[in-house]
Design a protein around this motif. Structure first.
Motif, mmCIF file in Angstrom:
data_model
loop_
_atom_site.group_PDB
_atom_site.id
_atom_site.type_symbol
_atom_site.label_atom_id
_atom_site.label_comp_id
_atom_site.label_asym_id
_atom_site.label_seq_id
_atom_site.Cartn_x
_atom_site.Cartn_y
_atom_site.Cartn_z
ATOM 1 N N ASP A 27 0.933 -1.219 -0.016
ATOM 2 C CA ASP A 27 0.106 0.131 -0.030
ATOM 3 C C ASP A 27 0.780 1.318 -0.174
ATOM 4 O O ASP A 27 0.706 2.400 -0.862
ATOM 5 C CB ASP A 27 -0.995 -0.114 1.178
ATOM 6 N N ARG A 28 2.020 1.005 0.909
ATOM 7 C CA ARG A 28 2.712 2.481 0.937
ATOM 8 C C ARG A 28 3.442 2.513 -0.332
ATOM 9 O O ARG A 28 3.707 3.877 -1.037
ATOM 10 C CB ARG A 28 3.776 2.241 2.042
ATOM 11 N N LEU A 29 3.836 1.474 -1.079
ATOM 12 C CA LEU A 29 4.651 1.763 -2.318
ATOM 13 C C LEU A 29 3.781 2.188 -3.377
ATOM 14 O O LEU A 29 4.296 3.051 -4.226
ATOM 15 C CB LEU A 29 5.188 0.355 -2.786
ATOM 16 N N GLN A 30 2.434 1.750 -3.519
ATOM 17 C CA GLN A 30 1.556 2.215 -4.391
ATOM 18 C C GLN A 30 1.310 3.603 -4.199
ATOM 19 O O GLN A 30 1.030 4.553 -5.361
ATOM 20 C CB GLN A 30 0.242 1.418 -4.222
ATOM 21 N N SER A 31 1.235 4.271 -3.089
ATOM 22 C CA SER A 31 1.238 5.711 -2.953
ATOM 23 C C SER A 31 2.162 6.438 -3.319
ATOM 24 O O SER A 31 2.091 7.425 -3.387
ATOM 25 C CB SER A 31 0.780 6.096 -1.379
ATOM 26 N N CYS A 32 3.503 5.694 -3.603
ATOM 27 C CA CYS A 32 4.543 6.439 -4.007
ATOM 28 C C CYS A 32 4.668 6.593 -5.464
ATOM 29 O O CYS A 32 5.559 7.339 -6.090
ATOM 30 C CB CYS A 32 5.932 5.794 -3.601
ATOM 31 N N ALA A 33 3.837 5.833 -6.394
ATOM 32 C CA ALA A 33 3.990 5.743 -7.791
ATOM 33 C C ALA A 33 2.801 6.014 -8.259
ATOM 34 O O ALA A 33 1.863 5.197 -8.564
ATOM 35 C CB ALA A 33 4.449 4.345 -8.116
ATOM 36 N N THR A 34 2.451 7.426 -8.535
ATOM 37 C CA THR A 34 0.813 7.652 -8.909
ATOM 38 C C THR A 34 1.010 8.508 -10.207
ATOM 39 O O THR A 34 -0.068 8.612 -10.609
ATOM 40 C CB THR A 34 0.361 8.356 -7.768
ATOM 41 N N ALA A 35 2.209 9.092 -10.453
ATOM 42 C CA ALA A 35 2.615 9.918 -11.629
ATOM 43 C C ALA A 35 2.177 9.065 -12.800
ATOM 44 O O ALA A 35 2.361 7.828 -13.066
ATOM 45 C CB ALA A 35 3.696 10.344 -11.485
ATOM 46 N N PRO A 36 2.062 9.531 -13.816
ATOM 47 C CA PRO A 36 1.581 9.010 -15.225
ATOM 48 C C PRO A 36 3.095 8.129 -15.782
ATOM 49 O O PRO A 36 4.082 8.820 -15.716
ATOM 50 C CB PRO A 36 1.314 10.163 -16.092
ATOM 51 N N GLY A 37 2.771 7.025 -16.089
ATOM 52 C CA GLY A 37 3.923 6.161 -16.643
ATOM 53 C C GLY A 37 4.786 5.347 -15.342
ATOM 54 O O GLY A 37 5.735 4.786 -15.585
ATOM 55 N N GLU A 38 4.101 5.592 -14.064
ATOM 56 C CA GLU A 38 4.692 4.718 -12.892
ATOM 57 C C GLU A 38 3.758 3.812 -12.756
ATOM 58 O O GLU A 38 2.712 3.652 -12.764
ATOM 59 C CB GLU A 38 4.990 5.768 -11.746
ATOM 60 N N MET A 39 4.483 2.622 -12.177
ATOM 61 C CA MET A 39 3.752 1.513 -11.474
ATOM 62 C C MET A 39 4.528 0.809 -10.601
ATOM 63 O O MET A 39 5.934 0.868 -10.686
ATOM 64 C CB MET A 39 3.443 0.580 -12.793
ATOM 65 N N VAL A 40 3.965 -0.047 -9.807
ATOM 66 C CA VAL A 40 4.554 -0.664 -8.517
ATOM 67 C C VAL A 40 4.187 -2.250 -8.829
ATOM 68 O O VAL A 40 2.863 -2.490 -8.991
ATOM 69 C CB VAL A 40 4.420 -0.297 -7.198
ATOM 70 N N ALA A 41 5.012 -3.256 -8.689
ATOM 71 C CA ALA A 41 4.820 -4.649 -8.886
ATOM 72 C C ALA A 41 5.336 -5.523 -7.763
ATOM 73 O O ALA A 41 6.480 -4.957 -7.002
ATOM 74 C CB ALA A 41 5.012 -5.321 -10.270
ATOM 75 N N ARG A 42 4.689 -6.630 -7.361
ATOM 76 C CA ARG A 42 5.318 -7.242 -6.444
ATOM 77 C C ARG A 42 6.017 -8.635 -7.300
ATOM 78 O O ARG A 42 5.282 -9.323 -7.880
ATOM 79 C CB ARG A 42 4.454 -7.955 -5.296
ATOM 80 N N LEU A 43 7.300 -8.939 -7.061
ATOM 81 C CA LEU A 43 7.813 -9.967 -7.989
ATOM 82 C C LEU A 43 7.749 -11.304 -7.209
ATOM 83 O O LEU A 43 8.003 -12.356 -7.796
ATOM 84 C CB LEU A 43 9.449 -9.535 -8.225
ATOM 85 N N GLY A 44 7.503 -11.247 -5.852
ATOM 86 C CA GLY A 44 7.478 -12.606 -5.337
ATOM 87 C C GLY A 44 8.247 -12.366 -3.762
ATOM 88 O O GLY A 44 9.154 -11.482 -3.702
ATOM 89 N N GLY A 45 7.785 -13.038 -2.623
ATOM 90 C CA GLY A 45 8.482 -12.861 -1.507
ATOM 91 C C GLY A 45 8.257 -11.579 -1.090
ATOM 92 O O GLY A 45 7.299 -11.010 -1.093
ATOM 93 N N ASP A 46 9.403 -11.011 -0.695
ATOM 94 C CA ASP A 46 9.400 -9.572 -0.046
ATOM 95 C C ASP A 46 10.249 -8.790 -1.303
ATOM 96 O O ASP A 46 10.964 -7.477 -0.803
ATOM 97 C CB ASP A 46 10.207 -9.396 1.186
ATOM 98 N N GLU A 47 10.125 -9.216 -2.604
ATOM 99 C CA GLU A 47 10.706 -8.268 -3.490
ATOM 100 C C GLU A 47 9.773 -7.544 -4.272
ATOM 101 O O GLU A 47 8.789 -8.200 -4.962
ATOM 102 C CB GLU A 47 11.518 -9.037 -4.365
ATOM 103 N N PHE A 48 9.857 -6.219 -4.317
ATOM 104 C CA PHE A 48 8.967 -5.101 -5.178
ATOM 105 C C PHE A 48 9.675 -4.458 -6.035
ATOM 106 O O PHE A 48 10.841 -4.485 -6.060
ATOM 107 C CB PHE A 48 8.257 -4.265 -4.142
ATOM 108 N N VAL A 49 9.307 -4.031 -7.207
ATOM 109 C CA VAL A 49 9.836 -3.219 -8.294
ATOM 110 C C VAL A 49 8.922 -2.094 -8.486
ATOM 111 O O VAL A 49 7.645 -2.175 -8.448
ATOM 112 C CB VAL A 49 10.137 -3.974 -9.322
ATOM 113 N N ALA A 50 9.430 -0.965 -8.723
ATOM 114 C CA ALA A 50 8.801 0.398 -9.293
ATOM 115 C C ALA A 50 9.230 0.869 -10.591
ATOM 116 O O ALA A 50 10.635 0.858 -10.550
ATOM 117 C CB ALA A 50 8.906 1.248 -8.144
ATOM 118 N N LEU A 51 8.564 1.337 -11.497
ATOM 119 C CA LEU A 51 8.956 1.531 -12.850
ATOM 120 C C LEU A 51 8.753 3.010 -12.987
ATOM 121 O O LEU A 51 7.325 3.380 -12.638
ATOM 122 C CB LEU A 51 8.442 0.767 -13.680
#
Length: 711
Positions: free
Chosen positions: A340-364
């Motif tokens: 939830d916190r990560l999703q609130s960090c990536a709200t601009a156009p062209g940004e996204m957050v994903a969970r790759l598995g376990g405790d690994e996340f990625v933001a683009l």
């Protein structure tokens, strides 16, 4: 209470029974529940094997998902109940003795693969059904045409009794007749439907070719067409249909009417969308998963070199400790909060957050100034993790390590970008964590090379790519050669000759140091025998072999050493085993016991790199050592003239202490004659270094020893 299943087969059948109870009520099958359970049992067995397989096979998971459709589990709830059952019970009943964290990760990936396979199989089944309907529609077209020309009564029977919606309009688009099925699909009255014109039924999601095909048909240039089309119902909801429109001609072949056949696909489309969502989103956090992230990243990287991107790869620090101490339920809640916190960090156009598995996340992020944007995104993520997370009355501190990759699109593949981000993230974690690092191509290359060396080590030992060089040990009093230290090298096919600093730490990390060390010991002892056999004057030559901390704790150390000495026919006093001082700091009796047994047999034990471990000198009396090897840092201070008086005092004190304990002193790193003379004056016994000889083949030591004997 009932007893738990005893063997793996019993546990597997228990899992199949639970699965059957969950899915059978929503399955369209004529089989009884026991018969249906026998259908699910092979699928449960395949799931169990996929969970325990050495490597994850996504294709097997997709195949199992497709098999569910073949078993008539096509109700929307069948997949949901299956995934819930697999998530809750597969690891419990089929996990065996595997690592729980790895099994849960594998189980999650299996669920995603099953959902994808289920969606694909259902789509293929749908396409097959659509083809059958299209064929039926064409057949109905012929029937309707004949009915119009032959018998109004027969036409009415077909028209009104058809299960699909049928409408007839003139070539201007005015609707003339509709059947009951079509009226029910639109949810209004027959008069409301008949009062419309076909051209009014536009929808925002109409494909561009829909109305082009319509125009061709009413002009008489096309006999029929088939499309997927959406319609607005009177209440504003959307009706999705498979639409087949055919041209009806009169007895002279002139276009007269248009006939529309509609199949309601709304529920099927919603199910497909739901399956697509489940296949591309993480079940726990609702974030896009690895599959959807890779689709998005590949799309971004395919935009060309003028587009830029920035990527943050986040791994939580110490998450395993939370799972182990508070349980996986608490860990899952923590992951949801972080998501939830990560999703609130990536709200601009062209940004996204994903969970790759376990405790690994990625933001683009994407944009022309991606370097600044990705730095700001990483800073927002780090700030978002500052506040503690409260779970079960505890406040948990959340920290994370981030690897950042930024650059132009088109230069690297998605897999290469993610690998660079992963390497950089681990570099941040190795630096203490709770920080972010920017990708460095040179650091990436070193990490990739290190990984390549690690994976090549086992085969290198089997292929005989290792060899040994020997550096002489020279007596400082008379300059005679007293022995040599065995130094292993790796002749790598691509990288050439590699020193021990490049591969010994990797061998220790993987456990290969034990067989490699055994091989070095065997080769070195055989070489010592050859030296002694070639010339009786070399009878005093001794071979020094290094022992790593892993070898020191290996239970077979003593027996391996005895076997090697006996096979070679070499006395124990021809061997000296070198152990670093740091490996023996705080050593207990159990650790020292193998060394004591070897020392009692006559094998010399040398304390290597002495002076770097900050150990208590009083501990020397309890260590089974006979030689101290001073670290080369002491000799470096003697390169200048006059020598550093502090270094001289330290070495003089160590030599005095060693001799009082009946220990010989060897010095490493001697590079000049002045150093050698100074060390002789201080009372050191033997030395090695480039002043005497660099490490080389065994023949060189033989030549040096022969020169001493004849000199």
């Amino acid at each position: 209470m009932t007893a738990e299943p005893d063997g793996p087969e019993d546990r597997l059948r228990r899992f199949a029974t639970i699965w059957t109870r969950a899915v059978f009520p929503v399955t369209s099958t004529s089989a009884t529940r026991p018969e249906f359970e026998e259908q699910l049992l092979p699928l449960a067995r395949r799931l169990s094997r996929a969970l325990a397989a050495p490597a994850f096979d996504a294709e097997e998971g997709r195949s199992i998902g497709g098999a569910l459709v073949a078993a008539h589990c096509t109700d929307p709830d069948a997949l949901s109940r299956t995934l819930d059952c697999v998530d809750a019970y597969l690891v419990l009943y089929c996990g065996g003795d595997g690592d729980p964290e790895e099994l849960r990760t594998r189980c999650s990936r299996l669920q995603h693969a099953m959902a994808a396979g289920y969606a694909q199989a259902l789509r293929e089944r749908t396409l097959t059904e659509q083809e059958a309907i299209a064929q039926a529609a064409l057949k109905a077209q012929g029937v309707v045409a004949q009915a119009l020309h032959a018998s109004e009564a027969r036409f009415r029977a077909v028209f009104e009794g058809a299960a699909i919606g049928i409408g007839i309009a003139d070539l201007d688009g005015n609707i003339l007749q509709v059947n009951g099925a079509l009226v029910r699909m639109f949810g209004g009255s027959e008069q409301a439907v008949r009062g419309r014109n076909v051209k009014e039924w536009t929808h925002a999601e109409d494909a561009p070719q829909v109305w082009r095909l319509y125009d061709e048909l009413v002009r008489g240039d096309r006999e029929h067409y088939h499309v997927e089309k959406a319609f607005y119902r009177p209440d504003g909801t959307v009706l999705w249909t498979n639409l087949t429109v055919s041209l009806l001609r009169d007895a002279d072949g002139e276009p007269q009417y248009q006939l529309a056949l509609m199949e309601d696909t709304t529920e099927r489309r919603l199910l497909n969308l739901r399956l697509r969502y489940e296949a591309t989103h993480d079940a726990l956090t609702g974030l896009p998963n690895r599959t959807l992230f890779f689709e998005r990243l590949e799309k971004v990287l395919g935009k060309g070199e003028h587009a830029r991107f920035g990527l943050c790869y986040l791994d939580l620090d110490g998450f395993k400790t939370i799972n182990d101490s508070l349980g996986h339920a608490a860990g899952d809640r923590l992951l949801v909060e972080v998501a939830d916190r990560l999703q609130s960090c990536a709200t601009a156009p062209g940004e996204m957050v994903a969970r790759l598995g376990g405790d690994e996340f990625v933001a683009l992020t994407t944009g022309p100034d991606s370097r600044r944007e990705v730095d700001e995104l990483a800073a927002r993520i780090m700030n978002a993790l500052l506040a503690p997370v409260r779970i079960d009355g505890r406040e948990l501190t959340v920290r994370g390590s981030i690897g950042i990759v930024e650059g132009a699109a088109g230069e690297r593949s998605a897999a290469e970008v993610l690998r660079s981000a992963d390497i950089t993230m681990y570099r941040a974690k190795s630096a203490g964590g709770n920080r972010f690092e920017l990708a460095d191509p040179e650091a990436d290359a070193r990490a990739i090379t290190r990984h390549g060396l690690t994976t090549a080590l086992p085969a290198a030992l089997e292929r005989g790519e290792f060899f040994i060089e020997y550096q002489p040990l020279v007596h400082l009093g008379d300059g005679s050669v007293r022995g040599a230290e065995a130094l292993v090298r790796w002749l790598h096919p691509q990288h050439g000759v590699l020193g021990p600093d490049r591969f010994i730490p990797l061998a220790e990390h993987t456990g290969l140091i034990v067989p490699l060390g055994r091989w070095v010991l065997d080769q070195a002892v055989r070489q010592a025998r050859e030296w002694r056999e070639r010339n009786a004057a070399e009878g005093a030559l001794r071979i020094n072999v290094n022992l790593s901390p892993c070898q020191l704790t290996h239970p077979g150390l003593v027996q391996d050493t005895v076997d090697i000495l006996e096979r070679a026919g070499v006395e124990p006093d021809a061997l000296c085993l070198e152990v670093t001082e740091s490996a023996l700091i705080g050593a207990d009796d159990d650790l020292l016991k193998p060394l004591r047994r070897l020392a009692e047999m006559g094998v010399d034990i040398a304390l290597d790199d002495f002076g770097t471990g900050y150990s208590n000198l009083a501990n020397l009396r309890r260590l089974p050592v006979s030689v101290l090897k001073l670290d080369r840092s002491f000799t470096q201070g003697m390169q200048q003239f006059p020598a550093d008086p502090v270094d001289l005092k330290i070495v003089e004190g160590i030599v005095s202490l060693a001799h009082s304990l009946d220990l010989a002193v060897t010095v490493e790193g001697v590079e000049t004659g002045a150093q050698a003379e100074q060390l002789r004056i201080l009372g050191c016994d033997t030395a090695q270094g480039w002043y005497y000889a660099r490490p080389g083949p065994p023949e060189r030591l033989h030549e040096l020893a022969m020169a001493d004997a004849t000199g």
